[in-house]
Motif scaffolding. Structure first.
Motif, PDB file in Angstrom:
ATOM      1  N   THR A 482       0.819  -1.213   0.000  1.00 15.34           N
ATOM      2  CA  THR A 482       0.000   0.000   0.000  1.00 15.34           C
ATOM      3  C   THR A 482       0.853   1.263   0.000  1.00 15.34           C
ATOM      4  O   THR A 482       0.322   2.367   0.125  1.00 15.34           O
ATOM      5  N   GLY A 483       2.160   1.114  -0.137  1.00 14.40           N
ATOM      6  CA  GLY A 483       3.052   2.263  -0.122  1.00 14.40           C
ATOM      7  C   GLY A 483       3.254   2.872  -1.493  1.00 14.40           C
ATOM      8  O   GLY A 483       2.723   2.397  -2.511  1.00 14.40           O
ATOM      9  N   ALA A 484       4.049   3.931  -1.532  1.00 10.32           N
ATOM     10  CA  ALA A 484       4.324   4.626  -2.785  1.00 10.32           C
ATOM     11  C   ALA A 484       5.527   4.041  -3.520  1.00 10.32           C
ATOM     12  O   ALA A 484       5.726   4.328  -4.702  1.00 10.32           O
ATOM     13  N   ASN A 485       6.326   3.221  -2.832  1.00 14.79           N
ATOM     14  CA  ASN A 485       7.528   2.644  -3.438  1.00 14.79           C
ATOM     15  C   ASN A 485       7.444   1.125  -3.432  1.00 14.79           C
ATOM     16  O   ASN A 485       6.674   0.528  -2.679  1.00 14.79           O
ATOM     17  N   THR A 486       8.272   0.500  -4.262  1.00 14.36           N
ATOM     18  CA  THR A 486       8.362  -0.964  -4.256  1.00 14.36           C
ATOM     19  C   THR A 486       8.879  -1.434  -2.898  1.00 14.36           C
ATOM     20  O   THR A 486       9.803  -0.846  -2.335  1.00 14.36           O
ATOM     21  N   ASN A 487       8.268  -2.466  -2.359  1.00  9.74           N
ATOM     22  CA  ASN A 487       8.782  -3.061  -1.130  1.00  9.74           C
ATOM     23  C   ASN A 487       8.619  -4.575  -1.187  1.00  9.74           C
ATOM     24  O   ASN A 487       8.104  -5.125  -2.155  1.00  9.74           O
ATOM     25  N   GLY A 488       9.088  -5.252  -0.155  1.00  9.35           N
ATOM     26  CA  GLY A 488       9.030  -6.705  -0.109  1.00  9.35           C
ATOM     27  C   GLY A 488       8.701  -7.185   1.281  1.00  9.35           C
ATOM     28  O   GLY A 488       8.470  -6.396   2.198  1.00  9.35           O
ATOM     29  N   TYR A 489       8.691  -8.510   1.456  1.00  6.55           N
ATOM     30  CA  TYR A 489       8.325  -9.085   2.744  1.00  6.55           C
ATOM     31  C   TYR A 489       8.926 -10.471   2.871  1.00  6.55           C
ATOM     32  O   TYR A 489       9.334 -11.097   1.878  1.00  6.55           O
ATOM     33  N   THR A 490       8.994 -10.944   4.105  1.00  8.73           N
ATOM     34  CA  THR A 490       9.295 -12.347   4.399  1.00  8.73           C
ATOM     35  C   THR A 490       8.123 -12.929   5.163  1.00  8.73           C
ATOM     36  O   THR A 490       7.389 -12.200   5.845  1.00  8.73           O
TER      37      THR A 490
END
Length: 704
Positions: A482-490
């Motif tokens: 839901t952010g403005a930049n690319t992100n990731g997760y584990t």
């Protein structure tokens, strides 16, 4: 849950915030009126109400403890200032829902800057009141203020003359202009607060008479500032006030006054327009009005709009909600009928659930009676042509991405002859669904550079309204950026504190995803790999951690429930009198003669009983004891679903994914084509020897 109605009153301050309710003004490129004003080439939103005393006091208490640029002055007699400089506090001494009065243009511009900047607190400087939509930087004299213009990128603004005129008078249905801001070509004392009155009234008091776009009090109450300039250092005010002649509120008036930008008068207030991203409008997929057991949409001449009257005349609206969180989501309804009598009060009931229907064939009036209550609002008297706005923000954010429906009914039948009617998505009442049709208006949350959300996906939640399932093989969680930049997760299996832990009966399809684009989502499958567990509840935890700083951590609990062994018990009645005569009226040699005593099942075999049978002997379904019709809502009311692969089939009662129903009754009869019918309903009745019961293995379920 926050539930609110803004049909009559402006939204007041909530938890120290100013919420300005707005009306969307579309139809860009509309023609100007003959005076040359009213054409606007872009969509925008106009404040539905004038800024109130309550709202202005929130502003003062945020930035005027030391009132450097005179945001309050002694002429503002409706607001009391207490304390000394550095510790000033402010409160209204009249009803807080009345418009603020005696406002200077400079004060309105600083209020707009404060809104543009996100309602900060502190000194009056470039971060609060002196920059934003207007660059003021301490300007206080009339000449300096005259040279202030709207900045590029401004959001909350004092309306331009064109914006003000369009929102007040332009009729998008006919592409023409009304004479007055009350959607009318005439004006009377009971349509607006003008000429005949001696003071202001609560904003929205004339809720019967909105402008074509749904604003209130652009006729009378208080004069309103615009950005329009007169001869230096003067500015133009519009709309008239409670004590002005009707000529000053007509579209033909050049203005309702001329005042220098640092001047004021007691009857002068303001409203704001909003030029930021307009609220996203979500139109209904379907809607319908049901009268008793008749779907009026299925009658070529029966479409009347959306009506509510007691519990026998109800309406439904189906929406597919967005996947991004909202700071505000509101259900907007336009009531357009003259049937509700004066002094009659209706209490409208709003409920919502995961539900999909066909607007032509759906005909269950009471299906929504058990849905979660979102709230109620009142409808009072005639004439009734007005907008209702109902806050559904919490409900919206709790159900992102799902197909949901809203159920409208009435708590009581206040008038036996007729009930309130709202326009529908086809525009049956007004002919203009683009303006008056029902919708959900969503103001998206401003995305942070890095933020996320973890929700169950449809595969996980579409069956079982309380989160309980019976033995699904796979479950899914959905990670949303839901952010403005690319992100990731584990993602990992953990204990309740988020510490990694293994479970013999559970595995995950992946360990994460390092790159999820803004607005995109990624699914994680949870696989139940071992069912050889003892009875009881077996709990595991799945933890998602995004790569924001600080990280957002989502710990989700899974409970696998193994119940005690169950048996199918058939309630039977004795059938005696062996050797009775056959019935030969319809066939030869006849039917019905039995030469022995036996017992007959008292009821048809239920779907739950048949489901238990399948789980006992149809893990490999050699002889087709199950077929897909048993889960097809067009054929079967039983709703039995098969999961897994041959050798590991499991079966469960369920609500079909695209249909919402009340909790399944365990005594529902099994029903599907191709089974011998006994009696009057499709299904089967089993005869048995007394006391015969079938032992069954443990049943399984899942709580999410």
């Amino acid at each position: 849950m926050t539930v609110g109605l803004a049909a009559i009153l402006a939204a007041g301050p909530a938890w120290g915030q100013v919420i300005i309710d707005t009306a969307s003004v579309g139809n860009p490129g509309n023609p100007a009126y003959s005076t040359g004003f009213g054409s606007v080439s872009y969509p925008f939103a106009m404040g539905r109400y004038e800024v109130t005393l309550d709202q202005y006091c929130v502003f003062l208490n945020a930035v005027a403890k030391t009132d450097t640029y005179a945001l309050w002055h002694s002429g503002m007699t409706a607001i009391t200032r207490s304390g000394s400089s550095g510790n000033y506090t402010y409160a209204p001494n009249l009803d807080g829902d009345r418009p603020v009065q005696h406002v200077r243009w400079s004060q309105a511009a600083r209020f707009a800057n404060w809104m543009h900047n996100g309602q900060p607190t502190g000194a009056q400087d470039l971060t609060t009141t002196e920059d934003g939509s207007y660059y003021l930087n301490g300007a206080v004299n009339a000449t300096d203020l005259y040279n202030v213009d709207r900045k590029v990128g401004a959001t909350w603004v004092i309306p331009s003359a064109d914006e003000w005129v369009k929102a007040a008078y332009f009729n998008p249905a006919t592409h023409s202009y009304y004479t007055y801001p009350t959607s009318s070509i005439y004006i009377e004392w009971d349509l607006a607060n003008y000429r005949w009155e001696t003071e202001t009234k609560k904003v929205g008091s004339y809720w019967n008479y909105p402008s074509p776009y749904g604003t209130y009090d652009q006729a009378g109450n208080v004069h309103e500032w615009t950005e329009q300039k007169g001869t230096s250092p003067n500015a133009i005010i519009r709309g008239g006030a409670y004590n002005t002649h009707q000529n000053s509120i007509a579209i033909t008036a050049a203005n309702s006054g001329i005042v220098n930008r640092n001047g004021s008068q007691i009857e002068l207030g303001f409203r704001l327009a909003y030029l930021g991203a307009a609220p996203n409008r979500i139109n209904p997929n379907d809607d319908c009005f049901i009268n008793g057991s008749t779907n009026m949409n299925n009658d070529p001449g029966g479409e009347l709009g959306l009506m509510i009257k007691g519990s026998t005349q109800v309406s439904y609206l189906e929406f597919t909600l967005g996947s991004a969180p909202a700071t505000e989501a509101k259900l907007v309804l336009y009531q357009d009928d003259g049937g509700v009598k004066p002094l009659v009060t209706w209490t409208a009931v709003v409920r919502g659930a995961e539900f999909s229907f066909d607007e032509k064939t759906f005909n269950t009036a009471g299906a929504g009676n058990d849905w979660p209550l979102l709230g109620t609002f009142e409808i009072v008297g005639t004439p009734v042509t007005r907008f209702y706005e109902f806050d559904v923000t919490d409900w919206y954010n709790d159900n992102l991405g799902r197909t949901m429906s809203i159920y409208l009914s009435a708590l009581t039948n206040a008038d036996p002859e007729c009930g309130p009617i709202f326009d529908d998505r086809e525009g049956t009442r007004t002919g203009n669904p683009a303006v008056y049709g029902p919708r959900i208006e969503v103001t998206p949350a401003t995305p942070a550079p890095c933020s996320s959300l973890v929700i169950p996906s449809a595969e996980q939640t579409s069956v079982g309204i309380d989160g309980r399932d019976t033995w699904p093989r796979y479950l899914y969680w959905k990670y949303i950026n839901t952010g403005a930049n690319t992100n990731g997760y584990t993602v990992a299996l953990t204990d309740s504190a988020g510490t990694p832990q293994t479970y013999d009966w559970l595995s995950l399809s992946k360990s994460g995803n390092a790159s999820v684009a803004p607005g995109h989502e990624d699914s994680v499958m949870v696989n139940i790999v071992d069912t050889n567990l003892g009875e009881g509840t077996h709990t595991a935890y799945v933890t998602f951690t995004d790569d924001c700083s600080p990280a957002n951590v989502y710990i989700r609990q899974l409970d696998l429930v193994l119940s005690t062994p169950t048996m199918v018990t058939m309630d039977t009645v004795p059938v005696l009198d062996p050797g009775n005569d056959a019935d030969t009226r319809y066939a030869t040699p006849g039917y019905g003669s039995v030469g022995y005593n036996f017992r007959m099942g008292r009821y048809e075999v239920t779907a739950e009983q048949y489901c238990a049978f399948l789980n006992a002997v149809a893990k490999t379904d050699t002889y087709g004891l199950y077929h897909t019709w048993m889960a097809d809502d067009n054929y079967a009311a039983s709703g039995i679903i098969r999961l897994g692969t041959s050798g590991n089939y499991s079966y469960r009662m369920a609500i079909p994914p695209t249909k919402f129903r009340p909790p399944a009754k365990t005594d529902r009869s099994l029903s599907f084509p191709g089974v011998t019918r006994l009696g009057s309903s499709t299904g089967c009745i089993m005869a048995s020897r007394p006391g015969h019961r079938m032992p069954l293995p443990p049943r399984t379920g899942l709580i999410l």
